[in-house]
Design a protein around this motif. Sequence first.
Motif, PDB file in Angstrom:
ATOM      1  N   GLU A   1       0.836  -1.201   0.000  1.00 51.61           N
ATOM      2  CA  GLU A   1       0.000   0.000   0.000  1.00 51.61           C
ATOM      3  C   GLU A   1       0.873   1.254   0.000  1.00 51.61           C
ATOM      4  O   GLU A   1       1.856   1.323   0.731  1.00 51.61           O
ATOM      5  CB  GLU A   1      -0.823   0.027   1.283  1.00 51.61           C
ATOM      6  N   HIS A   2       0.492   2.221  -0.783  1.00 50.52           N
ATOM      7  CA  HIS A   2       1.155   3.520  -0.738  1.00 50.52           C
ATOM      8  C   HIS A   2       0.850   4.160   0.622  1.00 50.52           C
ATOM      9  O   HIS A   2      -0.243   3.971   1.155  1.00 50.52           O
ATOM     10  CB  HIS A   2       0.614   4.391  -1.878  1.00 50.52           C
ATOM     11  N   PRO A   3       1.829   4.889   1.203  1.00 54.53           N
ATOM     12  CA  PRO A   3       1.579   5.458   2.538  1.00 54.53           C
ATOM     13  C   PRO A   3       0.319   6.331   2.612  1.00 54.53           C
ATOM     14  O   PRO A   3      -0.321   6.390   3.666  1.00 54.53           O
ATOM     15  CB  PRO A   3       2.846   6.276   2.833  1.00 54.53           C
TER      16      PRO A   3
ATOM     17  N   THR B   1      -2.503   5.859   0.804  1.00 58.17           N
ATOM     18  CA  THR B   1      -3.620   4.918   0.843  1.00 58.17           C
ATOM     19  C   THR B   1      -3.721   4.284   2.223  1.00 58.17           C
ATOM     20  O   THR B   1      -4.798   4.134   2.790  1.00 58.17           O
ATOM     21  CB  THR B   1      -3.407   3.805  -0.205  1.00 58.17           C
ATOM     22  N   ARG B   2      -2.545   3.936   2.763  1.00 51.94           N
ATOM     23  CA  ARG B   2      -2.542   3.279   4.063  1.00 51.94           C
ATOM     24  C   ARG B   2      -3.106   4.208   5.138  1.00 51.94           C
ATOM     25  O   ARG B   2      -3.958   3.808   5.938  1.00 51.94           O
ATOM     26  CB  ARG B   2      -1.100   2.878   4.422  1.00 51.94           C
TER      27      ARG B   2
ATOM     28  N   GLU C   1      -2.279  13.792   3.704  1.00 53.72           N
ATOM     29  CA  GLU C   1      -0.820  13.954   3.618  1.00 53.72           C
ATOM     30  C   GLU C   1      -0.268  14.476   4.942  1.00 53.72           C
ATOM     31  O   GLU C   1       0.752  13.993   5.443  1.00 53.72           O
ATOM     32  CB  GLU C   1      -0.456  14.934   2.491  1.00 53.72           C
TER      33      GLU C   1
ATOM     34  N   PHE D   1       5.831  11.738  -1.346  1.00 52.13           N
ATOM     35  CA  PHE D   1       4.699  10.831  -1.589  1.00 52.13           C
ATOM     36  C   PHE D   1       4.465  10.586  -3.081  1.00 52.13           C
ATOM     37  O   PHE D   1       3.940   9.557  -3.466  1.00 52.13           O
ATOM     38  CB  PHE D   1       3.402  11.416  -1.014  1.00 52.13           C
ATOM     39  N   TYR D   2       4.811  11.575  -3.884  1.00 47.73           N
ATOM     40  CA  TYR D   2       4.424  11.500  -5.302  1.00 47.73           C
ATOM     41  C   TYR D   2       5.585  11.161  -6.225  1.00 47.73           C
ATOM     42  O   TYR D   2       5.377  10.940  -7.414  1.00 47.73           O
ATOM     43  CB  TYR D   2       3.806  12.831  -5.757  1.00 47.73           C
TER      44      TYR D   2
ATOM     45  N   GLY E   1       7.566   8.629  -6.467  1.00 48.41           N
ATOM     46  CA  GLY E   1       7.703   7.257  -6.957  1.00 48.41           C
ATOM     47  C   GLY E   1       9.085   6.672  -6.709  1.00 48.41           C
ATOM     48  O   GLY E   1       9.498   5.743  -7.402  1.00 48.41           O
TER      49      GLY E   1
ATOM     50  N   MET F   1      11.461   4.297  -5.083  1.00 48.64           N
ATOM     51  CA  MET F   1      11.262   3.042  -4.352  1.00 48.64           C
ATOM     52  C   MET F   1      12.000   3.012  -3.018  1.00 48.64           C
ATOM     53  O   MET F   1      11.619   2.293  -2.111  1.00 48.64           O
ATOM     54  CB  MET F   1      11.678   1.845  -5.207  1.00 48.64           C
TER      55      MET F   1
ATOM     56  N   LEU G   1       9.325   4.594  -0.855  1.00 54.27           N
ATOM     57  CA  LEU G   1       8.097   3.790  -0.730  1.00 54.27           C
ATOM     58  C   LEU G   1       8.366   2.437  -0.091  1.00 54.27           C
ATOM     59  O   LEU G   1       7.513   1.907   0.628  1.00 54.27           O
ATOM     60  CB  LEU G   1       7.462   3.605  -2.126  1.00 54.27           C
TER      61      LEU G   1
ATOM     62  N   THR H   1       6.590  -1.042   3.319  1.00 49.10           N
ATOM     63  CA  THR H   1       6.100  -2.380   3.012  1.00 49.10           C
ATOM     64  C   THR H   1       5.998  -3.212   4.280  1.00 49.10           C
ATOM     65  O   THR H   1       6.661  -2.934   5.259  1.00 49.10           O
ATOM     66  CB  THR H   1       7.016  -3.109   2.016  1.00 49.10           C
TER      67      THR H   1
END
Length: 391
Positions: free
Chosen positions: A145-147, A149-150, A364, A379-380, A382, A384, A387, A391
């Motif tokens: 999940e993206h932070p 979304t989480r 945010e 956040f935007y 991308g 890795m 992000l 996990t």
Amino acid sequence: MRECVTALERASAACNALSCNLRMTNEGIPNLTAFDDAALDKAFGALARTARESAATLHSDAAVEAFRLEWLGRKQGRLNEVSDRWLKTAPPEARKAVGQRFKVLKELIEELLDGASGSAPSDGALAAEAIDITLPGTRRLTGAEHPITRTMNEIVAVFAALGYSVGVGPEVETDYYNFESMNFPAGHPARDTQDTLVIAGQDRKPLRDRLLLRTHTSPVQMRTMEQQPPPVRIVIPGKVHRNDAADATHSPIFHQVEGLCVDVNVTFNDLKGTLDHAMKALFGSSVKTRFFPSFFPFTEPSADVQISCIFCGGKGCRKCKDSGWIELLGCGMVDPAVFAFAAEKQPAYDPRKISGFAFGMGVERIAMMKYGISEIGSFYAGDMRFLGQFT
Ligand code: PHE
């Protein structure tokens, strides 16, 4: 035609004599003078034979690659030349016959390439093909999940546990739902605080029907009330847009979670209790809340909610600008004017009989606090490396 075939045969014989890889130059593809079936069979047959003979001598990867380039090379390849010289110049009535043979030849070349081993047919070849089971396998990354979304899910879960359901609405919204029904009349200065992109070419529509990118999730309050009579308890997660310059803590696109509770006898005390509980559930039970008077067109009275600084526990630090408090969300009692808009579709929203509260928070901002993130842009981007930590 005779000429062409003899030219091919001569070239191929010369090459065979030298036992080379039949490296016939492209000039080796002569022009066709006849296009009848027999002539075509002969011309294509000669090329097929050349290809087969050449393919039988491919014993190294380099030779296979040379063969591939020789026949299939995009610019210099023989098939390209055949296409230019035979296919494109064929009289219309012969085009189909040439095309079919061309296709067969191309398939043959591809088959020969598939079949070419590339390595010498010896014990060495078998050894080279053996699988080394001690090599590490292909690692496939597990998605997560993206932070944002989480965090959105975490906030929603806190309210779901209180009996709230989840609603969503469109990101491209009408002026009516985004502004007018939320009690921002046309020309009201509060509209300036939520400037946004509007869809072009709508000048002939009445203002209320014009489309824009929604500036908050509040329009879904009205969409929900129009769909169902009270009682309502709903949270609305979603993406919103504003004409805000990007900096470390602002982004022109961000996310909110809205809340709406409408029933008989809902009071400001219920609002305070609900949000105090939610903040403790999100940030830990030692967190305190306080409510400051504020203004939103769609709530009256309105408040800004502050929580005790989660970094210093309220003593004062750089994060809370030494105040011990951090401002986190907006809220208030639903303005009777908003109920009046809802009552146009659902008469049960009679402000003399029911009351309610609403709140809205930036996802945010909450995620940045929870995870100690200082740049909203992380956040935007991308990246890795960023992000992967969630996990
Ligand atoms: N919609 C408001 C904003 O985006 C937040 C809010 C929601 C305030 C609900 C009060 C009640 O700024």
